[in-house]
Design a protein around this motif. Structure first.
Motif, PDB file in Angstrom:
ATOM      1  N   LEU A  51       0.815  -1.213   0.000  1.00 42.02           N
ATOM      2  CA  LEU A  51       0.000   0.000   0.000  1.00 42.02           C
ATOM      3  C   LEU A  51       0.846   1.259   0.000  1.00 42.02           C
ATOM      4  O   LEU A  51       2.023   1.235   0.356  1.00 42.02           O
ATOM      5  CB  LEU A  51      -0.916   0.017   1.231  1.00 42.02           C
ATOM      6  CG  LEU A  51      -0.220   0.070   2.588  1.00 42.02           C
ATOM      7  CD1 LEU A  51      -0.879   1.117   3.470  1.00 42.02           C
ATOM      8  CD2 LEU A  51      -0.307  -1.290   3.248  1.00 42.02           C
ATOM      9  N   LEU A  52       0.213   2.344  -0.425  1.00 41.20           N
ATOM     10  CA  LEU A  52       0.735   3.696  -0.275  1.00 41.20           C
ATOM     11  C   LEU A  52      -0.167   4.398   0.712  1.00 41.20           C
ATOM     12  O   LEU A  52      -1.392   4.204   0.692  1.00 41.20           O
ATOM     13  CB  LEU A  52       0.726   4.446  -1.604  1.00 41.20           C
ATOM     14  CG  LEU A  52       1.782   4.054  -2.615  1.00 41.20           C
ATOM     15  CD1 LEU A  52       1.579   4.819  -3.911  1.00 41.20           C
ATOM     16  CD2 LEU A  52       3.187   4.336  -2.063  1.00 41.20           C
ATOM     17  N   GLY A  53       0.429   5.217   1.580  1.00 48.57           N
ATOM     18  CA  GLY A  53      -0.368   5.906   2.583  1.00 48.57           C
ATOM     19  C   GLY A  53       0.065   7.343   2.754  1.00 48.57           C
ATOM     20  O   GLY A  53       1.177   7.726   2.380  1.00 48.57           O
ATOM     21  N   LEU A  54      -0.831   8.137   3.327  1.00 47.22           N
ATOM     22  CA  LEU A  54      -0.539   9.508   3.727  1.00 47.22           C
ATOM     23  C   LEU A  54      -0.662   9.599   5.239  1.00 47.22           C
ATOM     24  O   LEU A  54      -1.632   9.105   5.811  1.00 47.22           O
ATOM     25  CB  LEU A  54      -1.522  10.488   3.086  1.00 47.22           C
ATOM     26  CG  LEU A  54      -1.297  10.836   1.638  1.00 47.22           C
ATOM     27  CD1 LEU A  54      -2.421  11.745   1.136  1.00 47.22           C
ATOM     28  CD2 LEU A  54       0.054  11.503   1.435  1.00 47.22           C
ATOM     29  N   SER A  68       0.127  10.922  15.346  1.00 51.04           N
ATOM     30  CA  SER A  68      -0.034  10.996  13.889  1.00 51.04           C
ATOM     31  C   SER A  68      -1.243  10.158  13.483  1.00 51.04           C
ATOM     32  O   SER A  68      -1.651   9.249  14.196  1.00 51.04           O
ATOM     33  CB  SER A  68       1.221  10.500  13.156  1.00 51.04           C
ATOM     34  OG  SER A  68       1.402   9.119  13.342  1.00 51.04           O
ATOM     35  N   PHE A  69      -1.811  10.502  12.324  1.00 54.99           N
ATOM     36  CA  PHE A  69      -2.929   9.755  11.761  1.00 54.99           C
ATOM     37  C   PHE A  69      -2.575   9.396  10.326  1.00 54.99           C
ATOM     38  O   PHE A  69      -2.102  10.248   9.568  1.00 54.99           O
ATOM     39  CB  PHE A  69      -4.223  10.577  11.787  1.00 54.99           C
ATOM     40  CG  PHE A  69      -5.359   9.875  11.095  1.00 54.99           C
ATOM     41  CD1 PHE A  69      -6.031   8.837  11.726  1.00 54.99           C
ATOM     42  CD2 PHE A  69      -5.734  10.230   9.806  1.00 54.99           C
ATOM     43  CE1 PHE A  69      -7.066   8.170  11.088  1.00 54.99           C
ATOM     44  CE2 PHE A  69      -6.771   9.566   9.163  1.00 54.99           C
ATOM     45  CZ  PHE A  69      -7.435   8.540   9.806  1.00 54.99           C
ATOM     46  N   ALA A  70      -2.795   8.127   9.943  1.00 53.10           N
ATOM     47  CA  ALA A  70      -2.463   7.688   8.585  1.00 53.10           C
ATOM     48  C   ALA A  70      -3.626   6.938   7.972  1.00 53.10           C
ATOM     49  O   ALA A  70      -4.423   6.314   8.672  1.00 53.10           O
ATOM     50  CB  ALA A  70      -1.220   6.793   8.607  1.00 53.10           C
ATOM     51  N   MET A  71      -3.709   7.042   6.662  1.00 52.77           N
ATOM     52  CA  MET A  71      -4.632   6.209   5.902  1.00 52.77           C
ATOM     53  C   MET A  71      -3.935   5.817   4.621  1.00 52.77           C
ATOM     54  O   MET A  71      -3.121   6.560   4.086  1.00 52.77           O
ATOM     55  CB  MET A  71      -5.960   6.900   5.636  1.00 52.77           C
ATOM     56  CG  MET A  71      -5.878   8.288   5.115  1.00 52.77           C
ATOM     57  SD  MET A  71      -7.475   9.076   5.311  1.00 52.77           S
ATOM     58  CE  MET A  71      -7.840   9.402   3.623  1.00 52.77           C
ATOM     59  N   ARG A 118      -4.982   0.288  14.581  1.00 55.30           N
ATOM     60  CA  ARG A 118      -5.149   0.243  13.127  1.00 55.30           C
ATOM     61  C   ARG A 118      -6.379  -0.551  12.736  1.00 55.30           C
ATOM     62  O   ARG A 118      -6.712  -1.542  13.360  1.00 55.30           O
ATOM     63  CB  ARG A 118      -3.906  -0.395  12.506  1.00 55.30           C
ATOM     64  CG  ARG A 118      -3.936  -0.450  10.992  1.00 55.30           C
ATOM     65  CD  ARG A 118      -2.653  -1.033  10.427  1.00 55.30           C
ATOM     66  NE  ARG A 118      -1.651  -0.001  10.288  1.00 55.30           N
ATOM     67  CZ  ARG A 118      -0.620  -0.088   9.456  1.00 55.30           C
ATOM     68  NH1 ARG A 118      -0.437  -1.166   8.716  1.00 55.30           N
ATOM     69  NH2 ARG A 118       0.251   0.878   9.380  1.00 55.30           N
ATOM     70  N   VAL A 119      -7.039  -0.088  11.679  1.00 55.08           N
ATOM     71  CA  VAL A 119      -8.103  -0.848  11.019  1.00 55.08           C
ATOM     72  C   VAL A 119      -7.499  -1.410   9.741  1.00 55.08           C
ATOM     73  O   VAL A 119      -6.927  -0.668   8.926  1.00 55.08           O
ATOM     74  CB  VAL A 119      -9.329   0.034  10.692  1.00 55.08           C
ATOM     75  CG1 VAL A 119     -10.354  -0.753   9.900  1.00 55.08           C
ATOM     76  CG2 VAL A 119      -9.939   0.583  11.968  1.00 55.08           C
ATOM     77  N   HIS A 120      -7.619  -2.714   9.559  1.00 54.22           N
ATOM     78  CA  HIS A 120      -7.073  -3.491   8.443  1.00 54.22           C
ATOM     79  C   HIS A 120      -8.294  -3.961   7.641  1.00 54.22           C
ATOM     80  O   HIS A 120      -9.090  -4.740   8.153  1.00 54.22           O
ATOM     81  CB  HIS A 120      -6.304  -4.653   9.087  1.00 54.22           C
ATOM     82  CG  HIS A 120      -5.748  -5.679   8.171  1.00 54.22           C
ATOM     83  ND1 HIS A 120      -4.415  -5.759   7.915  1.00 54.22           N
ATOM     84  CD2 HIS A 120      -6.331  -6.694   7.497  1.00 54.22           C
ATOM     85  CE1 HIS A 120      -4.190  -6.799   7.112  1.00 54.22           C
ATOM     86  NE2 HIS A 120      -5.341  -7.370   6.844  1.00 54.22           N
ATOM     87  N   HIS A 121      -8.477  -3.445   6.435  1.00 53.53           N
ATOM     88  CA  HIS A 121      -9.717  -3.691   5.680  1.00 53.53           C
ATOM     89  C   HIS A 121      -9.418  -4.263   4.299  1.00 53.53           C
ATOM     90  O   HIS A 121      -8.698  -3.655   3.518  1.00 53.53           O
ATOM     91  CB  HIS A 121     -10.485  -2.368   5.547  1.00 53.53           C
ATOM     92  CG  HIS A 121     -11.704  -2.454   4.693  1.00 53.53           C
ATOM     93  ND1 HIS A 121     -12.868  -3.048   5.141  1.00 53.53           N
ATOM     94  CD2 HIS A 121     -11.952  -2.029   3.435  1.00 53.53           C
ATOM     95  CE1 HIS A 121     -13.781  -2.970   4.182  1.00 53.53           C
ATOM     96  NE2 HIS A 121     -13.244  -2.357   3.137  1.00 53.53           N
ATOM     97  N   ARG A 122      -9.976  -5.451   4.019  1.00 52.93           N
ATOM     98  CA  ARG A 122      -9.952  -6.038   2.664  1.00 52.93           C
ATOM     99  C   ARG A 122     -11.324  -5.829   2.059  1.00 52.93           C
ATOM    100  O   ARG A 122     -12.336  -6.010   2.731  1.00 52.93           O
ATOM    101  CB  ARG A 122      -9.689  -7.545   2.738  1.00 52.93           C
ATOM    102  CG  ARG A 122      -8.253  -7.924   2.848  1.00 52.93           C
ATOM    103  CD  ARG A 122      -8.066  -9.424   2.992  1.00 52.93           C
ATOM    104  NE  ARG A 122      -8.868 -10.252   2.120  1.00 52.93           N
ATOM    105  CZ  ARG A 122      -8.506 -10.696   0.904  1.00 52.93           C
ATOM    106  NH1 ARG A 122      -7.340 -10.363   0.414  1.00 52.93           N
ATOM    107  NH2 ARG A 122      -9.303 -11.463   0.203  1.00 52.93           N
ATOM    108  N   SER A 123     -11.357  -5.453   0.779  1.00 50.45           N
ATOM    109  CA  SER A 123     -12.642  -5.111   0.177  1.00 50.45           C
ATOM    110  C   SER A 123     -12.640  -5.376  -1.322  1.00 50.45           C
ATOM    111  O   SER A 123     -11.631  -5.181  -1.997  1.00 50.45           O
ATOM    112  CB  SER A 123     -12.926  -3.624   0.424  1.00 50.45           C
ATOM    113  OG  SER A 123     -14.059  -3.207  -0.274  1.00 50.45           O
ATOM    114  N   GLY A 124     -13.817  -5.760  -1.817  1.00 56.06           N
ATOM    115  CA  GLY A 124     -14.007  -5.884  -3.261  1.00 56.06           C
ATOM    116  C   GLY A 124     -14.237  -4.548  -3.928  1.00 56.06           C
ATOM    117  O   GLY A 124     -14.371  -4.478  -5.149  1.00 56.06           O
TER     118      GLY A 124
END
Length: 147
Positions: A51-54, A68-71, A118-124
């Protein structure tokens, strides 16, 4: 309308390697991350994420507790179709989209260590990945060392 949350007897341990790629002043940091996850319990497989995050860096209380906050967003590949995703969504795929949301705080007097949730989310992604419309979430905590 919020959907009903349901917890299952499933666990995951994640090892990740990340790197800050670019800073924008002292506000934002672009980061890259790779993860290897091992699931056990009601499902048993490995998962690989890229992944790439900010990361948002300044908060008004940073002089007391550096926060810090990242997504981030990327791809997630599971070595088997995750059983819980199949059970809850009728179908899934090995390759899905990946989202991450994280809140971190630097350990006082130990600036190289960060505690995070952290929230770890897999999604279609609403059918973008192989027509899959569901996904799964894992909420976790971790400890990061910065070299």
């Amino acid at each position: 309308m919020l959907s009903k949350r349901e917890y299952v007897d499933s666990y995951v341990a994640v090892l990740s390697v990340g790197k800050g790629l670019r800073d924008y002043k002292h506000y934002l940091r672009l980061e890259g991350e790779g993860q290897v996850a091992k699931h056990w319990g009601e499902q048993d497989h490995f998962e690989f994420n890229a992944l790439l995050g900010l990361r948002w860096l300044p908060f008004p209380w940073d002089r007391y507790l550096d926060t810090s906050f990242a997504m981030g967003a990327g791809l997630s590949y599971a070595t088997d179709e995750p059983e819980i995703e199949v059970e809850k969504n009728d179908r899934t795929a090995r390759m899905l989209g990946y989202l991450m949301f994280e809140l971190g705080v630097v350990v006082p007097q130990q600036p190289k260590w960060t505690l995070f949730a952290r929230v770890h989310h897999r999604s279609g992604a609403f059918g973008l990945f192989d027509g899959v419309s569901g996904g799964s979430n894992v909420v976790g905590a971790g400890l990061r060392y910065s070299f």
